[in-house]
Design an enzyme around this catalytic site. Structure first.
Site, PDB file in Angstrom:
ATOM      1  N   GLU A  30       0.852  -1.104  -0.005  1.00 31.92           N
ATOM      2  CA  GLU A  30      -0.385  -0.131   0.335  1.00 31.92           C
ATOM      3  C   GLU A  30       0.679   0.983   0.160  1.00 31.92           C
ATOM      4  O   GLU A  30       0.162   2.548  -0.021  1.00 31.92           O
ATOM      5  CB  GLU A  30      -0.461   0.193   1.431  1.00 31.92           C
ATOM      6  CG  GLU A  30      -1.627  -1.173   1.514  1.00 31.92           C
ATOM      7  CD  GLU A  30      -2.762  -1.030  -0.276  1.00 31.92           C
ATOM      8  OE1 GLU A  30      -3.505   0.255  -0.552  1.00 31.92           O
ATOM      9  OE2 GLU A  30      -3.117  -2.166  -0.662  1.00 31.92           O
TER      10      GLU A  30
ATOM     11  N   GLU B 205       4.836   2.197   4.214  1.00 34.48           N
ATOM     12  CA  GLU B 205       3.804   1.867   3.941  1.00 34.48           C
ATOM     13  C   GLU B 205       2.407   2.287   3.606  1.00 34.48           C
ATOM     14  O   GLU B 205       1.326   2.230   3.986  1.00 34.48           O
ATOM     15  CB  GLU B 205       3.703   1.182   5.338  1.00 34.48           C
ATOM     16  CG  GLU B 205       4.501  -0.068   5.280  1.00 34.48           C
ATOM     17  CD  GLU B 205       4.165  -1.013   6.695  1.00 34.48           C
ATOM     18  OE1 GLU B 205       2.956  -1.542   6.522  1.00 34.48           O
ATOM     19  OE2 GLU B 205       4.534  -0.369   7.974  1.00 34.48           O
TER      20      GLU B 205
ATOM     21  N   ARG C 104       1.934   7.016   1.587  1.00 35.38           N
ATOM     22  CA  ARG C 104       2.088   8.318   0.332  1.00 35.38           C
ATOM     23  C   ARG C 104       2.625   8.833   0.724  1.00 35.38           C
ATOM     24  O   ARG C 104       2.539   9.384   1.370  1.00 35.38           O
ATOM     25  CB  ARG C 104       0.230   8.466   0.687  1.00 35.38           C
ATOM     26  CG  ARG C 104       0.812   9.493  -1.002  1.00 35.38           C
ATOM     27  CD  ARG C 104      -1.363  10.025  -0.654  1.00 35.38           C
ATOM     28  NE  ARG C 104      -0.710  10.825  -2.409  1.00 35.38           N
ATOM     29  CZ  ARG C 104      -1.223  10.237  -3.162  1.00 35.38           C
ATOM     30  NH1 ARG C 104      -1.238   8.929  -3.739  1.00 35.38           N
ATOM     31  NH2 ARG C 104      -0.687  11.284  -4.663  1.00 35.38           N
TER      32      ARG C 104
ATOM     33  N   GLY D  95       1.465   2.809   7.577  1.00 36.18           N
ATOM     34  CA  GLY D  95       0.844   2.088   6.961  1.00 36.18           C
ATOM     35  C   GLY D  95      -0.308   3.463   7.043  1.00 36.18           C
ATOM     36  O   GLY D  95      -1.590   3.905   8.070  1.00 36.18           O
TER      37      GLY D  95
ATOM     38  N   SER E 233      -0.209   9.348   5.136  1.00 36.58           N
ATOM     39  CA  SER E 233      -0.534  10.374   3.932  1.00 36.58           C
ATOM     40  C   SER E 233       1.115  11.598   4.501  1.00 36.58           C
ATOM     41  O   SER E 233       0.435  12.342   5.783  1.00 36.58           O
ATOM     42  CB  SER E 233      -1.841  10.968   3.234  1.00 36.58           C
ATOM     43  OG  SER E 233      -1.420  11.664   2.057  1.00 36.58           O
TER      44      SER E 233
ATOM     45  N   GLU F  81       1.982  10.808  16.781  1.00 35.46           N
ATOM     46  CA  GLU F  81       1.466   9.271  16.568  1.00 35.46           C
ATOM     47  C   GLU F  81      -0.243   8.704  15.185  1.00 35.46           C
ATOM     48  O   GLU F  81      -0.520   9.574  14.694  1.00 35.46           O
ATOM     49  CB  GLU F  81       0.361   9.999  17.596  1.00 35.46           C
ATOM     50  CG  GLU F  81      -0.612  10.219  17.711  1.00 35.46           C
ATOM     51  CD  GLU F  81      -1.463   9.854  19.434  1.00 35.46           C
ATOM     52  OE1 GLU F  81      -0.827   9.536  20.478  1.00 35.46           O
ATOM     53  OE2 GLU F  81      -2.534  10.509  18.840  1.00 35.46           O
ATOM     54  N   SER F  82      -0.029   7.935  15.523  1.00 38.00           N
ATOM     55  CA  SER F  82      -0.860   6.807  14.955  1.00 38.00           C
ATOM     56  C   SER F  82      -2.356   7.204  14.692  1.00 38.00           C
ATOM     57  O   SER F  82      -2.767   8.381  15.956  1.00 38.00           O
ATOM     58  CB  SER F  82      -1.419   5.380  14.955  1.00 38.00           C
ATOM     59  OG  SER F  82      -0.720   4.431  14.711  1.00 38.00           O
TER      60      SER F  82
ATOM     61  N   GLY G 188      -1.449  24.408   9.365  1.00 37.42           N
ATOM     62  CA  GLY G 188      -2.143  25.335  10.149  1.00 37.42           C
ATOM     63  C   GLY G 188      -2.831  24.863  11.374  1.00 37.42           C
ATOM     64  O   GLY G 188      -3.424  25.994  12.332  1.00 37.42           O
TER      65      GLY G 188
ATOM     66  N   LYS H 272       1.497  27.241  15.510  1.00 37.74           N
ATOM     67  CA  LYS H 272       0.553  26.783  15.048  1.00 37.74           C
ATOM     68  C   LYS H 272       1.505  25.837  14.507  1.00 37.74           C
ATOM     69  O   LYS H 272       2.536  26.378  14.328  1.00 37.74           O
ATOM     70  CB  LYS H 272       0.129  27.237  13.761  1.00 37.74           C
ATOM     71  CG  LYS H 272      -1.051  28.349  13.352  1.00 37.74           C
ATOM     72  CD  LYS H 272      -1.745  29.443  12.102  1.00 37.74           C
ATOM     73  CE  LYS H 272      -3.105  30.181  12.423  1.00 37.74           C
ATOM     74  NZ  LYS H 272      -2.973  30.812  11.233  1.00 37.74           N
TER      75      LYS H 272
END
Length: 342
Positions: free
Chosen positions: A204, A220, A222, A237, A240, A278-279, A286, A303
């Site tokens: 993935e 795992e 993007r 996993g 992104s 963290e997951s 922002g 921010k």
């Protein structure tokens, strides 16, 4: 004056005899002046950025020129290419400027995937509009307007043309497989990705063009266009990283060394070294972040963009209030060395 790049390869043309893709097995960054002068005399090159179509006879002469400079890889390829019926093309880039042709664009993407330059190390302005959608098939690249006729022609011969994807960018591994990498699903790494030695890309995982890893990493999630992930950092996993093509604006989002983007987490600002998100936590530039001191007390809010490239930070979401919190990463996550041994 030094030349930026030179490459000899094959090209695919459509019915209108326009090049739709080009393959350069051994591109050269900053070729020496003697080689450029010799090749210029053989091909009529007089300077600037130029794409030159090459005949088999000239390909044989190019082989001698490459041999004269000790470049046996390009010499051997030129000898084989001289016997091929495939269109042959030579690209010489005197300077690193925005690509003006498909062949120039493909050369620059391959410079990145060959690890000759890193993401943001070559000018790619306008390449997304320069390239057009191609059907990538088991019969090679086919221009979309020609696909239906080619499919019918194949069926009448009892054959099938399998279309793997329709995209501007092909799979990286159809052009180069860098040393020391593991890629579980090759369709998820585009040409123009920089995959550092020691990187594993799981099923993935995804790496876009002009993006990638510097070295040992487990991917795992993007890695979007324009993003570079430092040595020893992992992308969990479903995670992104926001790129310049996905709403990141002009900010160059990156991850430093030995950091962790947890599973299903997200990042929209430059993360420093030895940091952890963290997951499940998505932190954009922002996002309002509560800073905690060494005793866990409120030290004010900022921010996330104000924490860009800061080292040794842990980002977490308070399970009671939902507030994003940041504190010094006292015990940096030790990444699994077994996973990194590919």
């Amino acid at each position: 004056m030094s030349t930026f790049s030179l490459a000899f390869g094959t090209a695919t043309k459509n019915r209108d005899q326009k090049i739709i893709e080009a393959f350069f097995p051994n591109p050269i960054l900053n070729p020496n002046d003697d080689l450029v002068a010799t090749i210029g005399a053989l091909t009529g090159y007089e300077g600037g950025n130029q794409v030159i179509e090459v005949t088999p006879t000239v390909a044989e002469q190019l082989a001698a020129a490459f041999n004269g400079e000790g470049d046996t890889n390009n010499a051997d390829f030129a000898v084989a290419a001289a016997k091929s019926e495939q269109a042959l093309v030579l690209v010489i880039l005197a300077t690193d400027e925005a690509p003006q042709s498909v062949a120039e664009g493909y050369l620059k993407l391959q410079l990145i995937s060959h690890r000759l330059v890193k993401p943001h190390g070559v000018v790619l302005d306008g390449i997304f509009g320069l390239l057009h959608n191609i059907a990538w098939t088991n019969k090679g690249a086919i221009d979309l307007p020609e696909l239906k006729d080619r499919q019918i022609e194949a069926r009448l011969k009892g054959e099938v043309i399998t279309v793997d994807c329709v995209d501007k960018f092909p799979k990286m591994v159809d052009y180069v497989v860098p040393a020391g990498v593991r890629i579980a699903d090759t369709s998820r790494v585009r040409l123009g990705a920089h995959v550092g030695e020691g990187t594993t890309v799981m099923h993935e995982g995804f790496i876009n063009f002009n993006a990638g890893t510097a070295g040992v990493s487990m991917v795992e999630g993007r890695i979007s266009a324009g993003v570079m992930v430092g040595e020893g950092s992992d992308i969990g996993g479903g995670a992104s990283i926001m790129g310049t093509l996905s709403g990141g604006g002009k900010m160059v989002v990156a991850i430093g060394e030995n950091s962790l983007l947890g599973a299903n987490a997200g990042l929209g600002f430059p993360l420093g070294n030895r940091c952890t998100i963290e997951s499940g936590l998505y932190v954009t530039a922002g996002s309002k972040v509560k800073m905690l001191d060494n005793e866990g007390n409120d030290a004010g809010s900022v921010k996330a963009r104000d924490l860009s490239n800061k080292d040794d930070l842990l980002f977490r979401r308070n399970s009671m209030t939902g507030q994003i919190e940041c504190l010094v990463n006292k015990s940096a996550v030790e990444l699994n060395s077994m996973l990194h041994s590919n």
